[in-house]
Enzyme design. Structure first.
Site, short mmCIF file in Angstrom:
data_model
loop_
_atom_site.label_atom_id
_atom_site.label_comp_id
_atom_site.label_asym_id
_atom_site.label_seq_id
_atom_site.Cartn_x
_atom_site.Cartn_y
_atom_site.Cartn_z
N GLY A 47 0.86 -1.17 0.00
CA GLY A 47 0.00 0.00 0.00
C GLY A 47 0.91 1.23 0.00
N ALA A 48 0.56 2.20 -0.86
CA ALA A 48 1.49 3.29 -1.13
C ALA A 48 1.90 4.09 0.11
CB ALA A 48 0.89 4.21 -2.18
N ALA A 49 0.93 4.42 0.97
CA ALA A 49 1.26 5.25 2.14
C ALA A 49 2.13 4.48 3.13
CB ALA A 49 -0.02 5.74 2.82
N CYS A 72 -9.30 -3.31 -3.63
CA CYS A 72 -8.00 -3.45 -2.98
C CYS A 72 -8.07 -2.97 -1.52
CB CYS A 72 -6.90 -2.73 -3.76
SG CYS A 72 -5.22 -3.21 -3.29
N ASP A 106 -1.75 4.59 -6.29
CA ASP A 106 -0.31 4.41 -6.11
C ASP A 106 0.45 5.57 -6.72
OD1 ASP A 106 -1.53 1.55 -6.03
OD2 ASP A 106 0.39 1.51 -4.97
N ASN A 132 -3.69 2.69 -10.02
CA ASN A 132 -4.05 1.98 -8.78
C ASN A 132 -4.12 0.49 -9.10
OD1 ASN A 132 -4.84 2.04 -5.96
ND2 ASN A 132 -6.91 1.52 -6.63
N LYS A 133 -4.42 -0.30 -8.08
CA LYS A 133 -4.49 -1.76 -8.21
C LYS A 133 -5.25 -2.18 -9.46
CE LYS A 133 -2.97 -4.22 -6.14
NZ LYS A 133 -1.66 -4.81 -6.47
N LYS A 153 1.21 10.91 -3.49
CA LYS A 153 0.88 10.02 -4.61
C LYS A 153 0.99 10.75 -5.95
CE LYS A 153 -0.67 7.27 -1.25
NZ LYS A 153 -2.06 6.95 -1.05
#
Ligand code: RUB
Length: 318
Positions: free
Chosen positions: A24-26, A131, A200, A210-211, A236
């Site tokens: 997960g990006a964060a 996601c 992302d 994103n996913k 992001k």
């Protein structure tokens, strides 16, 4: 530890990001900043130059783990750009301070965007998720904290089933959850008031990366007349897309899709496993950041304000 070796904690984090134990990006961004702080703490460099080289090498190791979430290079950039001082002790201190500042800002940004995203949700709404995005969940959780009753239809999100994490966290927040397989999404969109996803990376033209499956969901949501928002902190935003670069889509192992045994049994097939896809701005209603809500096409204005015309790579060898 010699100058160019990585601190064990940094190596562990790099491995955990690559294997998606940290994902997960964060969360990747926070992990990377903390790993740089660990590298600063443990680097036994005997000169400022050696210390800087060891920090750059550590950042390169983290950078090579996964290519799509720009929060990772943005975290490295934030910390390395604030590395300053005439001796090793001062340099060390500056990296640790910057990493701490960065993770505190992440938390604050998520809280702020959560409150903004929550304003888009009404009492009694049902949301659909894809996601597992901590930024998207922050919006739903803030709506619940505002006293709104929210229900959720959660896509399982093959092949890694991150929807299970979302289902658990929403349930813990008191949200009634219905878990569905990805292919059932269009059927359930008629029961949904809002689709909420994370990102992302966001490109300068407002495309949301994103996913994988997000773009199909967005097209279906538009066809059903269901609004869809991306919840994404400004880490992001992908600065290099301001100068024409595209975002690399990570291709992951075929084993995530099909077991080697089953594949062998079928015989003679190709398997591909892209982890992300690109949703064009025309299929996204809003991008919600800690600075407010934006139509995707106007996100470039915010990007120029935050990054100027591009971004350097302070981890590169001089
Ligand atoms: C995770 C994913 C998430 C974004 C945003 O993919 O696509 O939607 O990273 O997450 P993966 P967050 O599981 O492959 O890392 O809002 O927590 O930053």
């Amino acid at each position: 530890m010699s100058d160019h070796e990585h601190a064990p904690a940094l190596e562990e984090t790099a491995e955990a990001i690559a294997t998606m134990e940290i994902r997960g990006a964060a969360t990747i961004a926070a992990g990377a900043a903390e790993a740089l702080a660990a590298q600063a703490r443990e680097a036994d460099a005997d000169s400022p130059d050696a210390f800087r080289a060891s920090m750059r090498a550590g950042a390169r190791r983290l950078h090579e783990t996964r290519p799509t979430a720009v929060s990772l290079p943005n975290a490295l950039r934030y910390v390395l750009q604030r590395m300053e001082g005439h001796d090793v002790a001062a340099l060390r201190e500056s990296v640790q301070r910057a990493a701490g500042e960065f993770t505190r800002q992440l938390d604050r940004a998520q809280d702020d965007l959560g409150r903004i995203g929550a304003n888009r949700l009404a009492d009694g709404d049902t949301v659909m998720t894809h996601c597992h995005s901590t930024d998207a969940l922050a919006c739903v959780e803030a709506a619940v904290e505002q006293g709104k009753e929210i229900e959720a239809i959660v896509k399982e999100t093959r092949p890694r089933n991150q929807g299970h994490i979302t289902a658990e966290q929403l349930r813990d927040a008191g949200v009634p959850v219905t878990l569905i397989v990805d292919s059932a999404a269009r059927r359930y969109l008629d029961d949904v008031d809002h689709v909420v996803v994370g990102a992302d990376s966001i490109a300068a033209d407002g495309s949301v990366i994103n996913k994988v499956g997000t773009s199909g969901l967005a097209v279906n949501a538009r066809e059903r007349g269901v609004p869809i928002m991306t919840a994404a902190q400004t880490i992001k935003l992908h600065p290099e897309t301001l100068t024409g670069h595209t975002v690399e889509i990570e291709m992951r192992s075929e084993d995530e899709v099909i077991s080697p045994e089953k594949r062998e049994e079928i015989g003679g097939i190709e398997v591909e496993n892209p982890a992300f896809d690109v949703t064009p701005p025309r299929y996204m209603d809003a991008i919600v950041t800690e600075h407010g809500q934006f139509p995707p096409e106007s996100i470039v204005t915010l990007m120029r304000e935050l990054f100027g015309e591009g971004a350097d790579q302070p981890w590169a060898e001089p």
